[in-house]
Design an enzyme around this catalytic site. Sequence first.
Site, short mmCIF file in Angstrom:
data_model
loop_
_atom_site.label_atom_id
_atom_site.label_comp_id
_atom_site.label_asym_id
_atom_site.label_seq_id
_atom_site.Cartn_x
_atom_site.Cartn_y
_atom_site.Cartn_z
N GLU B 294 0.82 -1.20 0.00
CA GLU B 294 0.00 0.00 0.00
C GLU B 294 0.86 1.26 0.00
O GLU B 294 0.48 2.28 -0.56
CB GLU B 294 -0.91 0.03 1.23
CG GLU B 294 -1.89 -1.13 1.31
CD GLU B 294 -2.93 -1.11 0.22
OE1 GLU B 294 -3.70 -0.14 0.15
OE2 GLU B 294 -2.96 -2.04 -0.61
N TYR B 439 -1.98 9.08 5.57
CA TYR B 439 -2.39 7.69 5.80
C TYR B 439 -1.28 6.72 5.41
O TYR B 439 -0.27 7.10 4.87
CB TYR B 439 -3.75 7.35 5.19
CG TYR B 439 -4.01 7.39 3.71
CD1 TYR B 439 -3.02 7.41 2.73
CD2 TYR B 439 -5.35 7.38 3.27
CE1 TYR B 439 -3.35 7.42 1.39
CE2 TYR B 439 -5.67 7.39 1.92
CZ TYR B 439 -4.66 7.40 0.99
OH TYR B 439 -4.98 7.41 -0.33
N GLU B 440 -1.49 5.47 5.76
CA GLU B 440 -0.42 4.45 5.62
C GLU B 440 0.84 4.86 6.36
O GLU B 440 1.95 4.56 5.92
CB GLU B 440 -0.11 4.21 4.14
CG GLU B 440 -1.20 3.55 3.38
CD GLU B 440 -1.50 2.17 3.95
OE1 GLU B 440 -2.70 1.87 4.08
OE2 GLU B 440 -0.57 1.44 4.28
N GLY B 441 0.66 5.52 7.49
CA GLY B 441 1.80 6.05 8.24
C GLY B 441 2.08 7.46 7.78
O GLY B 441 2.24 7.71 6.58
N HIS B 446 7.58 7.46 8.09
CA HIS B 446 8.38 6.81 7.05
C HIS B 446 9.82 7.34 7.06
O HIS B 446 10.76 6.58 6.82
CB HIS B 446 7.72 7.01 5.68
CG HIS B 446 6.45 6.27 5.59
ND1 HIS B 446 6.41 4.92 5.33
CD2 HIS B 446 5.18 6.64 5.79
CE1 HIS B 446 5.15 4.51 5.36
NE2 HIS B 446 4.38 5.54 5.64
#
Lengths: 589, 589
Positions: B294, B439-441, B446
Amino acid sequence: MPNYQAPLRDMRFVYQELLTGNEVSDLPGFEEVDEELIDAILEEAGKFCANVLQPTARAGDEEGCHFENGEVQVPADFHAIYQIFTEAGWHAMAMSPKYGGQGLPKSLHMMVDEMISSCNISFGLLPALSNGAYNAMAAYASDELKDIYFPPIAEGRWSGTMCLTESHCGTDLGLLRTRAEPQKDNSYLITGSKIFITWGEHKLTENIIHLVLARTPDAPPGIKGISLFVVPKYVVNSDGSLGEKNGVSCGSIEHKMGIHGSPTCVINLDAAKGYLVGDVNKGMRAMFVMMNTERLMVGFQGLGLAEIAYQGAVKYARERLQGRAPTGPKQPEKEADSLLVHADVRRMLLTMRAYTEGMRALGIWIGIQVDIASHHTDEQRRTEADELVALMTPVIKALFTDLGSECTNLGVQVFGGHGYISEHGMEQLVRDVRITQLYEGTNGIHAMDLVGRKLSLLGRFTRPVNAFIAAHKDEDELTEFIEPLQSALNRLQSASDWLQQAATEDPHHPGAVACDYLRLLGLTTMAFQWACAAQLALPKVAAEDGAFYRAKVHTARFFMQRLLPQTAALELSIKAGADSVMAFDDDAF
Amino acid sequence: MPNYQAPLRDMRFVYQELLTGNEVSDLPGFEEVDEELIDAILEEAGKFCANVLQPTARAGDEEGCHFENGEVQVPADFHAIYQIFTEAGWHAMAMSPKYGGQGLPKSLHMMVDEMISSCNISFGLLPALSNGAYNAMAAYASDELKDIYFPPIAEGRWSGTMCLTESHCGTDLGLLRTRAEPQKDNSYLITGSKIFITWGEHKLTENIIHLVLARTPDAPPGIKGISLFVVPKYVVNSDGSLGEKNGVSCGSIEHKMGIHGSPTCVINLDAAKGYLVGDVNKGMRAMFVMMNTERLMVGFQGLGLAEIAYQGAVKYARERLQGRAPTGPKQPEKEADSLLVHADVRRMLLTMRAYTEGMRALGIWIGIQVDIASHHTDEQRRTEADELVALMTPVIKALFTDLGSECTNLGVQVFGGHGYISEHGMEQLVRDVRITQLYEGTNGIHAMDLVGRKLSLLGRFTRPVNAFIAAHKDEDELTEFIEPLQSALNRLQSASDWLQQAATEDPHHPGAVACDYLRLLGLTTMAFQWACAAQLALPKVAAEDGAFYRAKVHTARFFMQRLLPQTAALELSIKAGADSVMAFDDDAF
């Protein structure tokens, strides 16, 4: 939305400590503006904005404006708060006492503008536009017009607008088509269609005074054939009473990214009765008076939104528990530490803080120059101040709104996914601030103004910086601030020299590097403010209320170490010039 | 919204020229993926996205999603386009032929993901999440579960979700509270409440497969006690038919800044029947498989939105007449020149172009490594590819979405005030892309992943760069590309060395500089892609279709001269480290 707390301590620091000897209270007309009065006004404004304006901001965004049968509905709460706002006289702070205003310094008004923008920018645009219209008329309208129009504007019973843009021309006003036919009674009949008219139609005031750019029948083409007219929504009788509805109507309102509480109107003029302001074909000159005031105000909008985003992000970072400090738990009694333990979160908060306080110091410095330029008894001082304002107006408009956008986006980022959800109010700040980079001239246009017309004034800025450096360069504890300031100044000087030479070789160079140059100048200016702040704060860090000064020193250090290095990149990018920009084939885009 | 034209020429350039010898068609299972098939797929995907998806994007934003009586209504058009989308099999491109998928390379799928994101990101999230769920199950679910769940997912009759976040924990999943009680029949009863569940409830598919993180009764605290479960909206009988409604319900949907067409749900689990995926307490491992897929996809969303913003801005700049070129009228027959004559507008367009094409080259390079890592016969090659993917996944997720945000904002800026108006579709891009940084971290997470866990893999990137420089350093016509690349690489190396040392001295350094470091690595990586592109394009600029290659060379030059200098600032900022970030008193924020 976080509960707003006006940054009174910082405003006082800037206005009364950092810029001490600011001369405002020495200026004729401002004799009564002493520390006590300033404190009282700022405190009252802060309370008013937090308690009255801010609670309506979210609802204003959700409710928005609606257009039906030629009428505009604005958020319902705005009617009541406009009454309270104008009764308290906040809109008329800087208007002349002759007409019912309070005659306070513009610099003080700007500080209140920051607060209003933090709490409800959509609403704040209404009095801001009234002030813009007032200023343009104050400079160029006849006494007769002023005597009729100013008292109700100062009372808040009438509001003002700026009608410049048409659908085919925004930046390039020379293309405008609205026409003004002279009548025998000294009036004009004005016909055309204007777009993007902020608060162009509403029912909060009894009348709306449109300042309209139009062409007379024999006007020369382009920018030299534009005249300025005052066109009221209701015709005004010679005794000031309202006559019949004028040929002014709202055609529609825009659906926008943000500032949903502020109606953005198409205003159609159909043989609307208007009166000339200033001379025929000299409309742009008068309009620039209005625009220059508005431009500074727009910069303060960027500052205000950055401030409220910072307050929201700090509150969330303090309360939200997530993860652990890399050095071990800080709040072992809780299931996680607060976000404040994370260096990356602190970096975001300090970036917002350093930009916000830097903007405030720079903005108020220039605000004070506005007062000096208009009120000082010495012509030389007026000219100097005026030139510094001219140099810095594009910086305040463009840099402050760019940084407003960066800071509100950082505010969202601190919230993580929650920042994207409307209920927290953080994403609204990003949407609201985005217009400030576009209206009153896009930021690119202001950068062009800077490199195209203002470079010769650079000495108005570099001279006080060089004086500061010369005065403090031997103070060891200031080295960490003076050195990066000197580096940034060298880069600015070098880039300026390059640009002045390059512009003579290829007229595309200034445009190609304008935005980078504006940011370089802006960051260097903020570095000067931060160095001054550190110099002032350092001796006080051990004092009783030393916490405030310690924070100043720490933030100054963060600015110098982590943000000012951008100037290194900007210098390189500027000196690369236009070649790579212009070589690209048009067809290949 | 501009009419989308898939960037087929550039995709072919990257996939088939720049990364020639990419080995994808040599990999077992991809033998049939030749140039012809790739061209056909990309062309068809481009048409589909432009003709079917894009026309619904604006309406999807305006109509949005609605929640009533536990049910979610998504934009009406989405029902029809989902049928067409899944009948064409776009959602199952990279799923296994064993279950009805097309078994195409992930790299090809990512290119199609870019197109989908350009045209309708809200809609695209539905198949994206199904793919994420598929990937996690493909890696860890039992064959029994796969045999039941995969065929309807590959048919598009069922969709998937990721249920990670709870209201008190997003980044810090160790805090999650959802509980899973084991039952005698090997199933679990799962109870808890999850938030931010993209496409968590809707009626486009017959069933929705939730992948849920939860704790079993005796699980250790924190991240080591988390297991992954598959929890269907409707219980699935052993023959694959649908049984009764499971204990899964939608509690509400969020009001958001953008992606209005994508429902973001609160999903309540009330003794919902679920099945373990992978081992007990090893849920994070499985979830990371899903998340890594993702994350790359989210990066491609940033790229896709940057691309459509560029296309919109170019079209507007070409058509909008405003002002004159500083060298005199270019279109004297018209009342003004197009915006393209203005260097500052060209700078904005070229910035968008250089970032967008740079992202595409970097993204596809890493996409191909994903295919090599999963399909190559040689273990060493698989490991190398896997390490490069691991190193670059945070860069693709965070840098691409940051640049997506910058580019969509530049797109608005080119439009001036019109960019702020909804009807042009440009402001929607800014609102839609903003979620990709969260989103997704969050992007900060990251960056922490990069500096905290991936620095040891840096050689996987620097080695091919050094090889390229060594191979071409004596070619005079490449000096203007090689030299800045070498400078950026030196800065990256120097900052990396500093960071590795500094991290041992103060554990706050990595977090304090993580975002700057990620950007430094990302820009250097793009510089490598641009240098390679220039090297490839230079000999072809005189050829018949030389215009494409000339544009490549010009854009490469612009990137090196005007954008890459940022690395100079980043190196300085990184080396300033955490001191100024951590010294600030918590109470003083």
